[in-house]
Scaffold this motif. Structure first.
Motif, PDB file in Angstrom:
ATOM      1  N   CYS A 346      17.690   7.817  30.594  1.00 59.10           N
ATOM      2  CA  CYS A 346      16.526   8.715  30.598  1.00 59.10           C
ATOM      3  C   CYS A 346      15.301   8.005  31.179  1.00 59.10           C
ATOM      4  O   CYS A 346      15.305   6.793  31.373  1.00 59.10           O
ATOM      5  CB  CYS A 346      16.223   9.202  29.180  1.00 59.10           C
ATOM      6  N   ARG A 347      14.273   8.800  31.414  1.00 55.42           N
ATOM      7  CA  ARG A 347      12.967   8.286  31.836  1.00 55.42           C
ATOM      8  C   ARG A 347      11.922   8.752  30.827  1.00 55.42           C
ATOM      9  O   ARG A 347      12.115   9.751  30.140  1.00 55.42           O
ATOM     10  CB  ARG A 347      12.607   8.777  33.241  1.00 55.42           C
ATOM     11  N   ILE A 348      10.806   8.037  30.772  1.00 55.71           N
ATOM     12  CA  ILE A 348       9.728   8.369  29.827  1.00 55.71           C
ATOM     13  C   ILE A 348       8.562   8.951  30.628  1.00 55.71           C
ATOM     14  O   ILE A 348       7.798   8.210  31.250  1.00 55.71           O
ATOM     15  CB  ILE A 348       9.266   7.126  29.034  1.00 55.71           C
ATOM     16  N   PRO A 349       8.410  10.272  30.650  1.00 52.18           N
ATOM     17  CA  PRO A 349       7.360  10.878  31.480  1.00 52.18           C
ATOM     18  C   PRO A 349       5.976  10.889  30.838  1.00 52.18           C
ATOM     19  O   PRO A 349       4.960  10.917  31.532  1.00 52.18           O
ATOM     20  CB  PRO A 349       7.868  12.306  31.684  1.00 52.18           C
ATOM     21  N   SER A 350       5.919  10.903  29.514  1.00 54.79           N
ATOM     22  CA  SER A 350       4.614  11.023  28.853  1.00 54.79           C
ATOM     23  C   SER A 350       4.683  10.439  27.451  1.00 54.79           C
ATOM     24  O   SER A 350       5.773  10.183  26.918  1.00 54.79           O
ATOM     25  CB  SER A 350       4.177  12.496  28.790  1.00 54.79           C
ATOM     26  N   TRP A 351       3.508  10.264  26.865  1.00 51.60           N
ATOM     27  CA  TRP A 351       3.430   9.705  25.519  1.00 51.60           C
ATOM     28  C   TRP A 351       2.032   9.927  24.956  1.00 51.60           C
ATOM     29  O   TRP A 351       1.110  10.335  25.668  1.00 51.60           O
ATOM     30  CB  TRP A 351       3.739   8.203  25.550  1.00 51.60           C
ATOM     31  N   ILE A 352       1.897   9.649  23.672  1.00 51.89           N
ATOM     32  CA  ILE A 352       0.604   9.668  22.989  1.00 51.89           C
ATOM     33  C   ILE A 352       0.330   8.252  22.505  1.00 51.89           C
ATOM     34  O   ILE A 352       1.219   7.587  21.972  1.00 51.89           O
ATOM     35  CB  ILE A 352       0.607  10.662  21.809  1.00 51.89           C
ATOM     36  N   MET A 353      -0.897   7.821  22.695  1.00 51.58           N
ATOM     37  CA  MET A 353      -1.265   6.450  22.334  1.00 51.58           C
ATOM     38  C   MET A 353      -0.996   6.164  20.858  1.00 51.58           C
ATOM     39  O   MET A 353      -1.219   7.017  19.989  1.00 51.58           O
ATOM     40  CB  MET A 353      -2.746   6.219  22.630  1.00 51.58           C
ATOM     41  N   ASN A 354      -0.508   4.944  20.607  1.00 54.22           N
ATOM     42  CA  ASN A 354      -0.328   4.411  19.249  1.00 54.22           C
ATOM     43  C   ASN A 354       0.618   5.253  18.394  1.00 54.22           C
ATOM     44  O   ASN A 354       0.488   5.291  17.169  1.00 54.22           O
ATOM     45  CB  ASN A 354      -1.684   4.269  18.540  1.00 54.22           C
ATOM     46  N   ARG A 355       1.547   5.928  19.027  1.00 53.05           N
ATOM     47  CA  ARG A 355       2.554   6.684  18.284  1.00 53.05           C
ATOM     48  C   ARG A 355       3.928   6.081  18.574  1.00 53.05           C
ATOM     49  O   ARG A 355       4.241   5.753  19.714  1.00 53.05           O
ATOM     50  CB  ARG A 355       2.534   8.160  18.674  1.00 53.05           C
ATOM     51  N   ASP A 356       4.742   5.953  17.524  1.00 54.14           N
ATOM     52  CA  ASP A 356       6.085   5.394  17.678  1.00 54.14           C
ATOM     53  C   ASP A 356       7.069   6.485  18.081  1.00 54.14           C
ATOM     54  O   ASP A 356       7.068   7.584  17.516  1.00 54.14           O
ATOM     55  CB  ASP A 356       6.552   4.749  16.370  1.00 54.14           C
ATOM     56  N   TYR A 357       7.906   6.156  19.076  1.00 53.64           N
ATOM     57  CA  TYR A 357       8.945   7.071  19.535  1.00 53.64           C
ATOM     58  C   TYR A 357      10.298   6.355  19.442  1.00 53.64           C
ATOM     59  O   TYR A 357      10.378   5.129  19.584  1.00 53.64           O
ATOM     60  CB  TYR A 357       8.712   7.492  20.985  1.00 53.64           C
ATOM     61  N   LEU A 358      11.356   7.143  19.243  1.00 50.35           N
ATOM     62  CA  LEU A 358      12.708   6.583  19.150  1.00 50.35           C
ATOM     63  C   LEU A 358      13.426   6.761  20.478  1.00 50.35           C
ATOM     64  O   LEU A 358      13.528   7.872  20.996  1.00 50.35           O
ATOM     65  CB  LEU A 358      13.503   7.276  18.037  1.00 50.35           C
ATOM     66  N   MET A 359      13.924   5.651  21.010  1.00 52.48           N
ATOM     67  CA  MET A 359      14.715   5.724  22.229  1.00 52.48           C
ATOM     68  C   MET A 359      16.124   6.226  21.909  1.00 52.48           C
ATOM     69  O   MET A 359      16.756   6.911  22.715  1.00 52.48           O
ATOM     70  CB  MET A 359      14.776   4.344  22.895  1.00 52.48           C
ATOM     71  N   ALA A 360      16.620   5.886  20.709  1.00 55.40           N
ATOM     72  CA  ALA A 360      17.926   6.339  20.227  1.00 55.40           C
ATOM     73  C   ALA A 360      17.712   7.141  18.946  1.00 55.40           C
ATOM     74  O   ALA A 360      16.673   7.012  18.294  1.00 55.40           O
ATOM     75  CB  ALA A 360      18.838   5.140  19.972  1.00 55.40           C
ATOM     76  N   PRO A 361      18.667   7.983  18.559  1.00 56.40           N
ATOM     77  CA  PRO A 361      18.506   8.763  17.322  1.00 56.40           C
ATOM     78  C   PRO A 361      18.256   7.863  16.119  1.00 56.40           C
ATOM     79  O   PRO A 361      18.683   6.707  16.073  1.00 56.40           O
ATOM     80  CB  PRO A 361      19.837   9.508  17.207  1.00 56.40           C
ATOM     81  N   ASP A 362      17.568   8.409  15.150  1.00 62.43           N
ATOM     82  CA  ASP A 362      17.212   7.648  13.955  1.00 62.43           C
ATOM     83  C   ASP A 362      18.466   7.156  13.234  1.00 62.43           C
ATOM     84  O   ASP A 362      19.443   7.893  13.061  1.00 62.43           O
ATOM     85  CB  ASP A 362      16.388   8.541  13.024  1.00 62.43           C
ATOM     86  N   GLY A 363      18.434   5.902  12.828  1.00 59.85           N
ATOM     87  CA  GLY A 363      19.549   5.317  12.093  1.00 59.85           C
ATOM     88  C   GLY A 363      20.575   4.634  12.971  1.00 59.85           C
ATOM     89  O   GLY A 363      21.511   4.003  12.457  1.00 59.85           O
ATOM     90  N   MET A 364      20.434   4.745  14.286  1.00 57.48           N
ATOM     91  CA  MET A 364      21.388   4.116  15.194  1.00 57.48           C
ATOM     92  C   MET A 364      21.001   2.665  15.475  1.00 57.48           C
ATOM     93  O   MET A 364      19.834   2.293  15.391  1.00 57.48           O
ATOM     94  CB  MET A 364      21.458   4.903  16.508  1.00 57.48           C
ATOM     95  N   GLU A 365      22.007   1.882  15.836  1.00 54.60           N
ATOM     96  CA  GLU A 365      21.793   0.467  16.149  1.00 54.60           C
ATOM     97  C   GLU A 365      21.818   0.289  17.665  1.00 54.60           C
ATOM     98  O   GLU A 365      22.820   0.568  18.315  1.00 54.60           O
ATOM     99  CB  GLU A 365      22.894  -0.386  15.509  1.00 54.60           C
ATOM    100  N   VAL A 366      20.694  -0.153  18.220  1.00 56.32           N
ATOM    101  CA  VAL A 366      20.602  -0.343  19.667  1.00 56.32           C
ATOM    102  C   VAL A 366      21.278  -1.659  20.038  1.00 56.32           C
ATOM    103  O   VAL A 366      20.900  -2.729  19.557  1.00 56.32           O
ATOM    104  CB  VAL A 366      19.127  -0.346  20.127  1.00 56.32           C
TER     105      VAL A 366
END
Length: 435
Positions: A346-366
């Motif tokens: 995937c690509r990351i097109p946008s975001w909000i400052m100082n907010r945490d985002y998950l690259m993988a579903p919650d609970g998964m091990e990267v």
């Protein structure tokens, strides 16, 4: 401030900004130098009758390189708010110079209008008087009062005498008009000059016509009045001491140089204040950075002094959308419940400052994050009964790119033990500037 940059290795300040002294200006330049905003070799004040502050530049730095920085970080450029407190309608009001000029422009046109209307009324009355006088004498209306015995009869006779000439009158004849006519001496009646009267009436009509024109063009009249006032002054008294110029806004962020090292140490700290560790990239105090942690959480924040992001950080770069949006992230993660592995591109097109985002579903091990367009990797499976295949090779190019909120594609139905990425030497590091 005005600069003399005829010598590329030296800047001479020849004029000071408003509300600034040579001492205060030099202090601001020295403070900018100490803060690392500008690079100078020395600064000396040779001011006498005229300002002359000399700034010498170090090796490798030229006048054109720090011109904008001087305007941005020192008192060489100062903004002035021209707002005045005035009394308007018996109340204090804060107004700008433009508002004051507009107010007095309206007031000037109102005064000119009142004066023109006053002159119009005066000339109209004079025209009325000249017309009455002409008709009274020319038509011999004064003869009709010779047989009248009372004052009332005299007034009535005069008014009756003007009835046939009502169309020529400006307005209805009043008792005051009759009194004025009756006070005309006999000598003046006998010497009455009809041609002179006509000339006077023509002149009055001409003036009234000009006044009517001016009333329709009050702004032009106001401009003519002001231009007439200017002609009363000597030319040297009207010389402007300021200059009207269009200034380009100096953006502090634009002139700031990326010369501050952002470091990441083996304890998991990232920032400009981190001592030791690897230099990830060079930044300015105004930059924002994109951080992808080992856990698969990514964040965009201002450049930190010292921030704990944990060890094993996957990716760090300047958070510029035109840069980050072009990066293809390939994330390989495992479900701890069953050991199944998934891949997500995937690509990351946008975001909000100082907010945490998950690259993988919650609970998964990267397990791995990669930014190459394609690479190969091997999954090793745990030894279990009936499991004959203990490893399997994959090519990332065989999987489609998805949205950053989408789920990954399952790679196999086996419990994964570890992952090894081939051609890893081609991806020396995921940190910008580490290549």
């Amino acid at each position: 401030a005005k600069f003399d940059m005829s010598d590329e290795k030296k800047i001479i300040i020849t004029e000071l900004p408003v509300d600034t002294t040579s001492e205060s200006l030099m202090n601001s330049i020295e403070n900018a130098y100490k803060a690392g905003r500008i690079k100078i070799s020395s600064i000396d004040d040779y001011t006498t009758d005229h300002c002359q502050i000399e700034i010498k530049l170090p090796r490798g730095v030229y006048a054109k390189d720090i011109e904008k920085a001087l305007y941005a970080y020192t008192d060489c450029e100062k903004s002035i708010s021209c707002q005045m407190l005035v009394i308007r309608d018996n109340m204090p009001v804060a107004m700008t110079a433009t508002e004051i000029i507009k107010y007095y422009a309206k007031k000037l046109t109102a005064i000119i209008k009142d004066e023109l209307e006053y002159d119009q009324g005066r000339l109209t009355e004079e025209l009325h008087a000249r017309t009455l006088e002409r008709i009274f004498i020319e038509e011999r209306i004064y003869k009709k009062i010779e047989q009248m015995k009372t004052a009332e009869d005299v007034v009535k006779a005069v008014k009756k005498g003007f009835v046939p000439f009502k169309a020529e009158l400006v307005r209805d004849i009043s008792d005051e008009d009759v009194e004025t006519l009756l006070r005309i001496p006999i000598r003046r009646i006998s010497l009455f000059d009809i041609n002179k009267n006509k000339d006077q009436v023509a002149a009055i009509n001409k003036q009234l016509k000009e006044i009517s024109r001016k009333l329709k063009h009050l702004k032009d009249c106001a401009v003519d009045y002001l231009e007439g006032m200017l002609k009363k002054f000597k030319e040297e008294e009207l010389v402007r001491h300021t200059q009207i110029q269009k200034f380009n806004v100096v953006d502090v962020k634009a002139v700031a140089k990326r010369d501050i090292p952002l470091r990441y140490d083996d304890k998991g700290y990232l920032g400009t204040g981190v001592s030791g560790g690897a230099e990830v990239l060079r930044v300015t105090p105004y930059d924002r950075i994109f951080i992808l942690r080992r856990s698969g959480i990514y964040t965009v924040c201002d450049v930190p002094q010292k921030l704990f992001v944990d060890t094993g950080m996957w990716y760090c770069n300047l958070a510029e959308k035109d840069v980050i949006s072009k990066v293809l992230f390939t994330v390989i993660y495992r479900d701890p419940k069953n050991g199944y592995c998934y891949i997500k591109k995937c690509r990351i097109p946008s975001w909000i400052m100082n907010r945490d985002y998950l690259m993988a579903p919650d609970g998964m091990e990267v397990l791995h994050v990669d930014t190459r367009e394609k690479f190969t990797f091997t999954l090793k499976y745990k030894k279990k009964p009936r499991v004959k295949i203990l490893s399997e090779d994959f090519d990332s190019a065989n999987f489609e790119e998805k949205g950053h909120k989408a789920q990954g594609v399952r790679l196999s139905d086996h419990d994964t033990e570890s992952i090894s990425v081939q051609s890893a030497d081609a991806q020396i590091g995921l940190f910008e500037g580490s290549k």
